[in-house]
Design a protein around this motif. Structure first.
Motif, short mmCIF file in Angstrom:
data_model
loop_
_atom_site.label_atom_id
_atom_site.label_comp_id
_atom_site.label_asym_id
_atom_site.label_seq_id
_atom_site.Cartn_x
_atom_site.Cartn_y
_atom_site.Cartn_z
N LYS A 117 0.83 -1.21 0.00
CA LYS A 117 0.00 0.00 0.00
C LYS A 117 0.86 1.26 0.00
CE LYS A 117 -2.20 1.18 3.86
NZ LYS A 117 -3.19 1.09 4.95
N TYR A 118 1.97 1.23 0.74
CA TYR A 118 2.82 2.42 0.83
C TYR A 118 3.92 2.45 -0.24
CZ TYR A 118 0.67 3.85 5.20
OH TYR A 118 -0.23 4.28 6.14
N ARG A 119 4.32 1.27 -0.73
CA ARG A 119 5.36 1.26 -1.76
C ARG A 119 4.82 1.66 -3.13
NH1 ARG A 119 10.50 -1.84 -2.86
NH2 ARG A 119 10.61 -2.09 -5.13
N GLN A 120 3.59 1.22 -3.43
CA GLN A 120 3.05 1.45 -4.76
C GLN A 120 3.09 2.92 -5.19
OE1 GLN A 120 2.26 -1.22 -6.67
NE2 GLN A 120 2.11 0.23 -8.36
N PRO A 121 2.71 3.86 -4.32
CA PRO A 121 2.76 5.27 -4.74
C PRO A 121 4.17 5.75 -5.10
CG PRO A 121 1.39 5.03 -2.79
CD PRO A 121 2.09 3.73 -2.99
N LEU A 122 5.21 5.11 -4.53
CA LEU A 122 6.58 5.53 -4.80
C LEU A 122 7.12 5.00 -6.12
CD1 LEU A 122 8.30 5.06 -1.31
CD2 LEU A 122 7.59 7.20 -2.38
N GLN A 123 6.45 4.01 -6.70
CA GLN A 123 6.96 3.40 -7.94
C GLN A 123 7.11 4.45 -9.03
OE1 GLN A 123 8.05 0.44 -7.72
NE2 GLN A 123 6.57 -1.07 -7.04
N LYS A 124 6.14 5.35 -9.15
CA LYS A 124 6.20 6.39 -10.19
C LYS A 124 7.37 7.32 -9.97
CE LYS A 124 3.51 10.12 -12.30
NZ LYS A 124 2.25 10.90 -12.25
N VAL A 125 7.63 7.64 -8.71
CA VAL A 125 8.71 8.58 -8.38
C VAL A 125 10.06 8.04 -8.84
CG1 VAL A 125 9.88 9.75 -6.47
CG2 VAL A 125 7.40 9.44 -6.40
N PHE A 126 10.22 6.72 -8.79
CA PHE A 126 11.52 6.12 -9.14
C PHE A 126 11.42 5.22 -10.37
CE2 PHE A 126 12.00 7.23 -4.68
CZ PHE A 126 13.24 7.85 -4.70
N SER A 127 10.47 5.49 -11.24
CA SER A 127 10.31 4.68 -12.45
C SER A 127 11.48 4.90 -13.40
CB SER A 127 9.01 5.05 -13.16
OG SER A 127 9.13 6.34 -13.74
N PRO A 128 11.76 3.92 -14.27
CA PRO A 128 12.84 4.10 -15.26
C PRO A 128 12.66 5.37 -16.09
CG PRO A 128 12.13 1.80 -15.22
CD PRO A 128 11.18 2.56 -14.34
N LYS A 129 11.41 5.70 -16.44
CA LYS A 129 11.15 6.90 -17.24
C LYS A 129 11.54 8.16 -16.48
CE LYS A 129 7.48 9.33 -19.76
NZ LYS A 129 6.03 9.31 -20.11
N THR A 130 11.16 8.22 -15.21
CA THR A 130 11.49 9.39 -14.38
C THR A 130 13.00 9.54 -14.23
OG1 THR A 130 9.43 9.11 -13.14
CG2 THR A 130 11.13 10.50 -12.14
N ILE A 131 13.68 8.43 -13.98
CA ILE A 131 15.12 8.47 -13.76
C ILE A 131 15.86 8.80 -15.06
CG2 ILE A 131 17.13 7.13 -13.04
CD1 ILE A 131 15.05 7.92 -10.80
N ALA A 132 15.36 8.28 -16.20
CA ALA A 132 16.00 8.57 -17.49
C ALA A 132 16.04 10.07 -17.77
CB ALA A 132 15.27 7.83 -18.61
N ALA A 133 15.01 10.77 -17.29
CA ALA A 133 14.96 12.22 -17.50
C ALA A 133 16.04 12.96 -16.72
CB ALA A 133 13.57 12.75 -17.11
N LEU A 134 16.62 12.30 -15.73
CA LEU A 134 17.66 12.93 -14.90
C LEU A 134 19.06 12.70 -15.46
CD1 LEU A 134 16.36 11.74 -11.42
CD2 LEU A 134 16.03 14.00 -12.42
#
Length: 417
Positions: A117-134
């Protein structure tokens, strides 16, 4: 040989046979502090696959890949809830009105289904797509740090590059002020060093971490920006808006992970490169090999040691464990297990089936693995592109530290100018 003060020896429980006792201090073992992965190979060869040590409060250590894999996936027996959630909720409910919140590094201290329940919301924050943008920003910072040291012909690498790169990247991601970096690092270092010796003080230390972030957290609620803290305020957990308590729970976990873990992986990987001029030459000649090279370096120099508490009587690799026993998942040893990786002490760029568990396995697999991989690969590429062949400085021996994240305190590199 490095000399450190071993922790006091705990009494052996009755259910632990003498044959499974092996004296090993995760923080102060002399061999670990002299050359950690050489000592870990020694453990793999000479200690039981799972053993009980009287050090660090007394507890089990899992060395073999099979034992670590099994325990990491079975959350009902090998729990991450060191204080059961029902007990924690009752304790928090009993606090007097106005008492300061006691943050928990959620979701790492939860088991499924609460963990999910608490991990699922964080998946987007650390998704490959999000990280690739950095990636471009990480590359720019890496280039700046390396260009600053190149004319010097040498440096203490941890302070010059290995610490500022991931820590600055993560502070920017979170939205925390860079000028407080030394303060933040000192807080995290105190917490990591005291995990085994002062478990009772963990709540106080976590409150200190939360307090260091609180002003920024409250500001982002009303003035959102392009950072993780602002993003977390927009999340819903189980259909409910994020509260300040949720923010502090998430915040202490991200703070500890982001400001400590990756720099140790970087230091160990760069030491591996510094010791291997032939590998440096191969990667300089074909930079496309860097992604595979960094995966093998992660396996060869795995560095994290998660903890679990036993909830049900069980047997792991022949060791009988009872409820309340503590277990260290010694992932650096798991990735040097010859049963899983033939000739594990060899760095093999062409290794087949290199499915290491440097980032863990199961429900608690590291959320930040995508970010760590990008940082490691970019830094490999930029070091090899911007510096000539580098090596360890024989005048300054590398200083290591043990603990739940094994790593390097100081490491001097030299190169020709």
């Amino acid at each position: 040989m490095v000399h450190a003060i071993l922790s006091p020896a705990a009494d052996k429980p009755a259910h632990v046979p003498d044959a499974l006792v092996y004296d090993f201090d995760i923080h102060a073992d002399p061999g670990l502090l002299t050359d950690p992965h050489a000592r870990i190979l020694d453990l793999v060869h000479n200690a039981p696959p799972v053993f009980w040590t009287p050090r660090n409060g007394g507890g089990w250590v899992a060395l073999s890949h099979a034992a670590n894999y099994e325990a990491s996936r079975d959350t009902e027996v090998f729990s991450s809830e060191f204080v059961p959630q029902a007990q924690m909720k009752a304790m928090l409910a009993s606090l007097p009105p106005g008492a300061p919140h006691i943050p928990q590094p959620i979701p790492i201290t939860l088991d499924p289904p609460e963990h999910t329940k608490y991990r699922q919301p964080l998946q987007k924050v650390f998704s490959p797509k999000t990280i690739a943008a950095l990636k471009d920003g990480i590359r720019e910072l890496a280039g700046e740090l390396i260009d600053a040291i190149r004319p010097q012909g040498g440096c203490e690498y941890m302070a010059a590059v290995a610490e500022p790169l991931p820590v600055q990247v993560f502070l920017k991601m979170l939205g925390l002020p860079l000028d407080r970096l030394p303060e933040y690092r000192a807080i995290v270092k105190e917490h990591m060093e005291a995990i085994d010796s002062d478990r009772a003080g963990a709540m106080r230390r976590l409150q200190t971490i939360a307090a260091a972030m609180r002003d920024t957290m409250l500001d982002r609620k009303d003035n959102p920006q392009d950072d993780i803290i602002s993003m977390l305020w927009k999340l819903e957990i189980d259909g409910q808006p994020t509260t300040l308590a949720d923010m502090e729970n998430y915040g202490v976990l991200l703070f500890i992970a982001g400001l400590d873990t990756v720099m140790n992986g970087i230091g160990l990987a760069m030491r591996g490169l510094a010791l291997d001029p032939a590998l440096q030459a191969k990667l300089r000649a074909d930079p496309k090999l860097v992604a595979e090279a960094s995966e093998e370096m992660l396996r060869r120099y795995t560095f994290t040691v998660p903890m679990r508490v036993i909830r049900k009587e069980t047997v792991l690799a022949g060791a009988r464990m009872m409820p309340g026993d503590m277990l260290k998942l010694f992932l650096p040893a798991a990735d040097l297990d010859a049963q899983e990786f033939p000739q594990p002490d060899s760095y093999d760029l062409d290794r087949e089936n290199n499915v290491h568990i440097a980032f863990g396995v199961g429900p608690h697999r590291c959320l930040g693995s995508h970010l760590a991989r990008v940082e490691l690969q970019v830094l490999y590429e930029e070091m090899l592109a911007r510096l000539p062949q580098f090596r360890l400085d024989p005048a300054h021996p590398t200083v290591f530290h043990g603990g739940h994240v094994i790593g390097i305190e100081s490491m001097h590199l030299v190169w020709e100018v």
